[in-house]
Design a protein around this motif. Structure first.
Motif, short mmCIF file in Angstrom:
data_model
loop_
_atom_site.label_atom_id
_atom_site.label_comp_id
_atom_site.label_asym_id
_atom_site.label_seq_id
_atom_site.Cartn_x
_atom_site.Cartn_y
_atom_site.Cartn_z
N PRO A 241 8.93 -2.73 -1.25
CA PRO A 241 8.95 -3.05 -2.72
C PRO A 241 7.76 -3.22 -3.34
N THR A 242 6.66 -3.24 -2.62
CA THR A 242 5.42 -3.41 -3.16
C THR A 242 4.48 -2.18 -3.58
N GLY A 243 5.06 -1.16 -3.09
CA GLY A 243 4.37 0.35 -3.20
C GLY A 243 3.03 0.40 -2.19
N ALA A 244 3.28 -0.25 -1.03
CA ALA A 244 2.35 -0.11 -0.05
C ALA A 244 1.86 1.15 0.70
N ALA B 35 -3.04 -2.94 3.86
CA ALA B 35 -2.43 -1.87 2.90
C ALA B 35 -3.00 -1.90 1.48
N MET B 36 -2.94 -0.89 0.85
CA MET B 36 -2.90 -0.89 -0.67
C MET B 36 -1.68 -1.14 -1.32
N GLN B 37 -1.67 -1.69 -2.55
CA GLN B 37 -0.20 -1.93 -3.07
C GLN B 37 -0.31 -1.60 -4.36
N SER B 38 0.72 -1.54 -5.14
CA SER B 38 0.89 -1.16 -6.66
C SER B 38 0.33 -2.09 -7.22
N ASN C 193 -9.89 -6.87 2.90
CA ASN C 193 -8.47 -7.26 3.33
C ASN C 193 -7.57 -7.12 2.30
N GLY C 194 -6.48 -6.12 2.35
CA GLY C 194 -5.57 -6.01 1.25
C GLY C 194 -4.28 -6.65 2.08
N CYS D 29 -1.88 -0.67 8.55
CA CYS D 29 -1.63 -0.85 7.42
C CYS D 29 -2.86 0.04 6.50
N SER D 30 -4.10 -0.23 6.66
CA SER D 30 -4.90 0.55 5.88
C SER D 30 -4.96 1.89 6.26
N SER D 31 -4.78 2.54 7.30
CA SER D 31 -4.69 3.78 7.77
C SER D 31 -3.54 4.57 7.31
N PHE D 32 -2.12 3.90 7.30
CA PHE D 32 -0.85 4.77 6.75
C PHE D 32 -0.06 3.68 5.98
N GLY D 33 -0.28 2.47 5.74
CA GLY D 33 0.48 1.61 5.06
C GLY D 33 1.24 0.57 5.93
N GLY D 34 1.30 1.03 7.21
CA GLY D 34 2.04 0.13 8.39
C GLY D 34 3.25 -0.58 7.94
N ILE D 35 3.22 -1.92 8.50
CA ILE D 35 4.44 -2.66 8.10
C ILE D 35 4.85 -2.98 6.66
#
Ligand code: SF4
Ligand code: SF4
Length: 360
Positions: free
Chosen positions: A167-170, A120-123, A45-46, A154-160
């Protein structure tokens, strides 16, 4: 009886309708059962609200419990098994939890290793777990995985988390893997967007991967069985209201097209109207809300923002704004012709739009 690879491809291809999935439910369970000890799933989970884990618990055809009871894993040896690792439900914590993830990374043996990412992934520095940046965990597990599934928007395209400002580079897992130079792994990511992810899509894809079958994907790496059809053009049960110029306000669930309250169905490709949610009970439009387009890469921005404002680019009917269709064309014949022309214009427009974005 073992489900053959050929049979499973047939099931996967036919699975765009919920009733088909229900019909093949026992076959899908058999796939999990016949892989028994060799189901190796690591679920990370990211940046997520955990809604996708909760959504998986709603799996109905087959029921999640039926799936879990059909598997025993090498880590548990119990009739009810968990993925080798899953943050939300695994009883381990602290250093033991970290050990499980590392065991999964190192594990060699029969059965494919499937990485499921939620969130999502983040910076660097925004998400840490087990004393390491989440980015490092995803790189290591992706490297070890035979298949990678991004479950949810979120994990597919960044989502919300990726919404304008970001701000977190998701970003999604696929974009992240490209950023860190793992293009080969990025290519194979299977995206199952929607907010939350639909449990049917994940269960079927996992069963499919256990059989070594990668479902047919569109240009955004989404399985065509779940994302191959436009909601407005091909599936919406409220389409007749749109064609007759009858529009609903918020709270009206019985009748009226949701276009005027911001429905993004015309620019959305997902099978919600036929598959539905919560044991096939209903879906967004049917309960009186607009579709906000959560299955699309640009969501929640681009064409999909603001949520409750109508699409500006949908063609008006012969120059008349949508709300005046019902009165502008009093004669049935005129309305019939107008509707036909508008349908053609809309079909062309949505096809062009999809193509522009790289869809099929
Ligand atoms: S605008 Fe939305 S509610 Fe209206 S017909 Fe299209 S998809 Fe259905
Ligand atoms: S109907 Fe639209 S907003 Fe609702 S889940 Fe499906 S794609 Fe998302």
């Amino acid at each position: 009886m073992r489900v053959s690879r050929r049979d499973f491809i047939k099931i996967a291809a036919a699975s765009s309708a919920a009733f088909v999935l229900a019909q093949y439910k026992m076959d899908i369970i058999k796939v999990f059962a016949q892989h028994g000890d060799y189901v190796h799933i690591c679920w990370l989970n990211g940046a997520a609200c955990t809604g996708c884990s909760v959504s998986l618990a709603q799996a109905a055809d087959p029921d999640l419990l039926e799936v879990l009871m059909s598997i025993t894993t090498y880590t548990s040896g119990l009739p009810i098994a968990l993925p080798d690792w899953m943050y939300v439900v695994h009883p381990a914590s602290g250093s033991l939890a970290v050990e499980y993830i590392n065991d999964w990374i190192k594990h060699e043996g029969p059965g494919p290793k499937i990485l499921v990412v939620e969130g999502a992934m983040q910076s660097p520095g925004f998400c840490e777990t087990g004393g390491r940046d989440f980015r490092d965990w995803v790189q290591d597990t992706a490297q070890a995985a035979d298949y990678i599934v991004a479950f949810g928007s979120c994990s597919s395209f960044g989502g919300i988390p990726h919404a304008k400002g970001n701000p977190t580079g998701a970003m999604g897992v696929q974009d992240f893997l490209i950023e860190v130079g793992m293009e080969d792994k990025a290519k194979g990511v299977i995206n199952l967007p929607r907010c939350p992810g639909h449990p049917d899509s994940l269960i079927l894809v996992l069963a499919s991967l256990l059989e070594g079958v990668v479902p047919e994907l569109d240009k955004y790496n989404r399985p065509k069985a779940f994302y191959g059809r436009n909601i407005h053009e091909e599936q919406c049960p409220f389409r007749a209201f749109y064609d007759r110029g009858i529009f609903a306000d918020f709270g009206q669930s019985e009748q009226g097209c949701r276009f005027k309250i911001g429905c993004k169905g015309p620019v959305t490709w997902a099978d919600c109207p036929t598959r539905k949610w919560n044991d096939h009970t209903s879906f967004c439009i049917e309960v009186g809300a607009p579709c906000i387009g959560c299955s699309e890469p640009a969501w929640p921005d681009g064409d999909y923002a603001p949520f409750f404002v109508e699409l500006p680019q949908v063609p008006t009917l012969l120059g008349y704004p949508a709300e005046s269709w019902g009165t502008a064309f009093a004669g049935a014949a005129a309305l019939g012709v107008a509707v036909h022309l508008a349908r053609r214009a809309m079909k062309k427009k949505t096809a062009e739009k999809h193509k522009e974005k790289g869809g099929d």
